[in-house]
Design a protein around this motif. Sequence first.
Motif, PDB file in Angstrom:
ATOM      1  N   GLN A  56     -38.563  74.471  38.399  1.00 11.27           N
ATOM      2  CA  GLN A  56     -38.633  73.042  38.114  1.00 11.27           C
ATOM      3  C   GLN A  56     -38.037  72.723  36.744  1.00 11.27           C
ATOM      4  OE1 GLN A  56     -40.164  70.139  39.882  1.00 11.27           O
ATOM      5  NE2 GLN A  56     -39.448  71.530  41.469  1.00 11.27           N
ATOM      6  N   ILE A  57     -38.311  73.593  35.768  1.00 12.50           N
ATOM      7  CA  ILE A  57     -37.760  73.374  34.425  1.00 12.50           C
ATOM      8  C   ILE A  57     -36.238  73.448  34.454  1.00 12.50           C
ATOM      9  CG2 ILE A  57     -37.613  74.346  32.106  1.00 12.50           C
ATOM     10  CD1 ILE A  57     -40.519  75.179  32.360  1.00 12.50           C
ATOM     11  N   SER A  58     -35.708  74.453  35.127  1.00 12.22           N
ATOM     12  CA  SER A  58     -34.249  74.582  35.188  1.00 12.22           C
ATOM     13  C   SER A  58     -33.618  73.416  35.934  1.00 12.22           C
ATOM     14  CB  SER A  58     -33.875  75.912  35.858  1.00 12.22           C
ATOM     15  OG  SER A  58     -34.388  75.967  37.181  1.00 12.22           O
ATOM     16  N   THR A  59     -34.256  72.979  37.027  1.00 13.05           N
ATOM     17  CA  THR A  59     -33.718  71.829  37.757  1.00 13.05           C
ATOM     18  C   THR A  59     -33.768  70.567  36.912  1.00 13.05           C
ATOM     19  OG1 THR A  59     -34.512  72.824  39.826  1.00 13.05           O
ATOM     20  CG2 THR A  59     -33.890  70.509  39.893  1.00 13.05           C
ATOM     21  N   THR A  60     -34.858  70.395  36.173  1.00 14.28           N
ATOM     22  CA  THR A  60     -34.976  69.228  35.293  1.00 14.28           C
ATOM     23  C   THR A  60     -33.907  69.251  34.211  1.00 14.28           C
ATOM     24  OG1 THR A  60     -37.369  69.243  35.675  1.00 14.28           O
ATOM     25  CG2 THR A  60     -36.561  67.920  33.849  1.00 14.28           C
ATOM     26  N   LEU A  61     -33.633  70.429  33.655  1.00 14.24           N
ATOM     27  CA  LEU A  61     -32.584  70.544  32.636  1.00 14.24           C
ATOM     28  C   LEU A  61     -31.218  70.207  33.208  1.00 14.24           C
ATOM     29  CD1 LEU A  61     -33.730  73.779  30.756  1.00 14.24           C
ATOM     30  CD2 LEU A  61     -33.945  71.399  29.995  1.00 14.24           C
ATOM     31  N   VAL A  62     -30.966  70.647  34.427  1.00 15.16           N
ATOM     32  CA  VAL A  62     -29.672  70.335  35.056  1.00 15.16           C
ATOM     33  C   VAL A  62     -29.535  68.833  35.268  1.00 15.16           C
ATOM     34  CG1 VAL A  62     -28.306  70.617  37.154  1.00 15.16           C
ATOM     35  CG2 VAL A  62     -29.430  72.594  36.128  1.00 15.16           C
ATOM     36  N   LEU A  63     -30.588  68.203  35.790  1.00 17.07           N
ATOM     37  CA  LEU A  63     -30.515  66.761  36.010  1.00 17.07           C
ATOM     38  C   LEU A  63     -30.444  66.002  34.692  1.00 17.07           C
ATOM     39  CD1 LEU A  63     -33.056  66.349  38.960  1.00 17.07           C
ATOM     40  CD2 LEU A  63     -30.569  66.339  39.052  1.00 17.07           C
ATOM     41  N   ALA A  64     -31.141  66.478  33.663  1.00 19.87           N
ATOM     42  CA  ALA A  64     -31.035  65.836  32.347  1.00 19.87           C
ATOM     43  C   ALA A  64     -29.614  65.949  31.802  1.00 19.87           C
ATOM     44  CB  ALA A  64     -32.030  66.462  31.379  1.00 19.87           C
ATOM     45  N   ALA A  65     -28.987  67.114  32.023  1.00 22.78           N
ATOM     46  CA  ALA A  65     -27.594  67.272  31.593  1.00 22.78           C
ATOM     47  C   ALA A  65     -26.671  66.306  32.343  1.00 22.78           C
ATOM     48  CB  ALA A  65     -27.147  68.711  31.803  1.00 22.78           C
ATOM     49  N   LEU A  66     -26.934  66.117  33.646  1.00 21.90           N
ATOM     50  CA  LEU A  66     -26.144  65.139  34.398  1.00 21.90           C
ATOM     51  C   LEU A  66     -26.363  63.729  33.866  1.00 21.90           C
ATOM     52  CD1 LEU A  66     -26.593  66.411  38.077  1.00 21.90           C
ATOM     53  CD2 LEU A  66     -24.586  66.634  36.615  1.00 21.90           C
ATOM     54  N   ALA A  67     -27.609  63.432  33.470  1.00 19.75           N
ATOM     55  CA  ALA A  67     -27.880  62.111  32.896  1.00 19.75           C
ATOM     56  C   ALA A  67     -27.137  61.921  31.582  1.00 19.75           C
ATOM     57  CB  ALA A  67     -29.384  61.940  32.695  1.00 19.75           C
ATOM     58  N   VAL A  68     -27.076  62.983  30.774  1.00 17.13           N
ATOM     59  CA  VAL A  68     -26.325  62.892  29.513  1.00 17.13           C
ATOM     60  C   VAL A  68     -24.844  62.668  29.784  1.00 17.13           C
ATOM     61  CG1 VAL A  68     -25.624  64.172  27.460  1.00 17.13           C
ATOM     62  CG2 VAL A  68     -28.003  64.262  28.229  1.00 17.13           C
ATOM     63  N   LEU A  69     -24.295  63.406  30.753  1.00 19.12           N
ATOM     64  CA  LEU A  69     -22.883  63.200  31.098  1.00 19.12           C
ATOM     65  C   LEU A  69     -22.645  61.787  31.616  1.00 19.12           C
ATOM     66  CD1 LEU A  69     -22.048  66.595  32.859  1.00 19.12           C
ATOM     67  CD2 LEU A  69     -21.391  65.850  30.564  1.00 19.12           C
ATOM     68  N   VAL A  96     -36.172  66.465  44.579  1.00 17.98           N
ATOM     69  CA  VAL A  96     -36.364  67.889  44.270  1.00 17.98           C
ATOM     70  C   VAL A  96     -37.416  68.168  43.204  1.00 17.98           C
ATOM     71  CG1 VAL A  96     -33.999  68.449  44.947  1.00 17.98           C
ATOM     72  CG2 VAL A  96     -34.488  67.827  42.566  1.00 17.98           C
ATOM     73  N   LEU A  97     -37.921  67.165  42.505  1.00 27.89           N
ATOM     74  CA  LEU A  97     -38.814  67.422  41.378  1.00 27.89           C
ATOM     75  C   LEU A  97     -40.258  67.102  41.711  1.00 27.89           C
ATOM     76  CD1 LEU A  97     -36.772  66.003  38.358  1.00 27.89           C
ATOM     77  CD2 LEU A  97     -36.914  68.371  39.160  1.00 27.89           C
ATOM     78  N   ARG A  98     -41.150  67.771  40.959  1.00 29.68           N
ATOM     79  CA  ARG A  98     -42.554  67.437  41.014  1.00 29.68           C
ATOM     80  C   ARG A  98     -42.852  66.277  40.063  1.00 29.68           C
ATOM     81  NH1 ARG A  98     -45.575  71.511  43.596  1.00 29.68           N
ATOM     82  NH2 ARG A  98     -47.460  70.652  42.663  1.00 29.68           N
ATOM     83  N   ALA A  99     -44.121  65.856  40.041  1.00 34.18           N
ATOM     84  CA  ALA A  99     -44.453  64.637  39.297  1.00 34.18           C
ATOM     85  C   ALA A  99     -44.196  64.793  37.797  1.00 34.18           C
ATOM     86  CB  ALA A  99     -45.916  64.255  39.556  1.00 34.18           C
ATOM     87  N   TRP A 100     -44.659  65.912  37.219  1.00 36.33           N
ATOM     88  CA  TRP A 100     -44.472  66.077  35.773  1.00 36.33           C
ATOM     89  C   TRP A 100     -43.003  66.211  35.407  1.00 36.33           C
ATOM     90  CZ3 TRP A 100     -42.042  70.449  34.051  1.00 36.33           C
ATOM     91  CH2 TRP A 100     -41.998  71.541  34.925  1.00 36.33           C
ATOM     92  N   ALA A 101     -42.229  66.898  36.247  1.00 37.74           N
ATOM     93  CA  ALA A 101     -40.795  67.040  35.978  1.00 37.74           C
ATOM     94  C   ALA A 101     -40.071  65.712  36.165  1.00 37.74           C
ATOM     95  CB  ALA A 101     -40.192  68.108  36.880  1.00 37.74           C
TER      96      ALA A 101
END
Length: 391
Positions: A56-69, A96-101
Amino acid sequence: MTVAAPSGPRRTRQARPGSPRTVRGPGPRARGAARSARRALRRVVRGPRNSPRARQISTTLVLAALAVLAALGIALLPAWVPSSVVLLVLLMGVFVLRAWAMTTLGVVVLGLVLTLELLDEEAFSPARYAVILLAVVLGVAFVRSRERLGLQGATSDLMLVDLRDRLVAHGRIPDLPEGWGVDSVVRSAYAEAFSGDFVVASHAPGSPLLEIVLVDVSGKGQEAGVRSLLLSGAFGGLLGAMPRDAFLPAANRYLLAQRWPEGFATAIHLAVRLDTGQFWVSTAGHPPAVHLHAGSGVIETVETPGGPALGVVVAPVFAVHEGVIQPGDTLMLYTDGLVESPGHDVELGIDRLMGEAERVVATRSGGADAVVAGVRAGEGDDRALILVHRT
């Protein structure tokens, strides 16, 4: 003859100056400690990488990186990248994410959007920011509700599809010998995925006995879907595993043991000997079966002193009607959704259903679908119909 070794001082060989010195490796205890340390290090490295939280952490980081782009694209190429592109990142997070992510991703997206709005004060749009804020709130709320049900990710919906397919599979009629046919249809209220009506059938290979149970669970549609799924599995295990006259009492005991606030259900149980055509019908708070006689052209209800609904009385008595299905006859089972309508008598609904069955079945112009369509029952209730033919 044993030769004794010469006694005297033991010589030790000394290394010559300049010769390579032999270095002993670590002892067994040191090697074991090293292996344990390596295994512990391997668990530390590999464990979190494969844990659900780490994924979940890695997926959140990937989506956050997409948001930055996406934010960089909005700032540098506003003509090509609209500000609504961040909604796509949020949509992917919902899948793909849980509530906290999802909450973390939403905070990142809101921070990026707010930063862009503040950098370009002339193009600052509170409405646009409010829309994205609403999308974040709705996304987090949806993920929380899904997580509360124990579902996670987009593939969690496949579990519900599998449950629905299992409910339908319980009602699949097994292969019958030549001369017999069963046509059934189950339609849920308002075309929902789950129905409060379900069918369970049993026919052991080599056995002449066919058993069919049509059940109407209290409630309708998705409200009764969970109870229908549980009861269909339980009734499927009981049917065929005990004498036919013991099925409804066993089903009643099972339903009482659940202690549901609205846990009653009506049922009709049919057992047919496929070699002779002899049949037995028992009802539990259910509308009576209908028998179409091919020889005389008579259509009549199978009058059985029906017992109470399942899950109401501790020790009910279910009467049994015995008859014979002659060649060309048809026996019809149905639920009250086909004969009940607000402000009308149930007997009138049964007469209307009998007339439609006589028109369709007697003339061989259709099957269960044609009868249900001809009755024109409302879609506000679950409907089910079974036709048992002997040719």
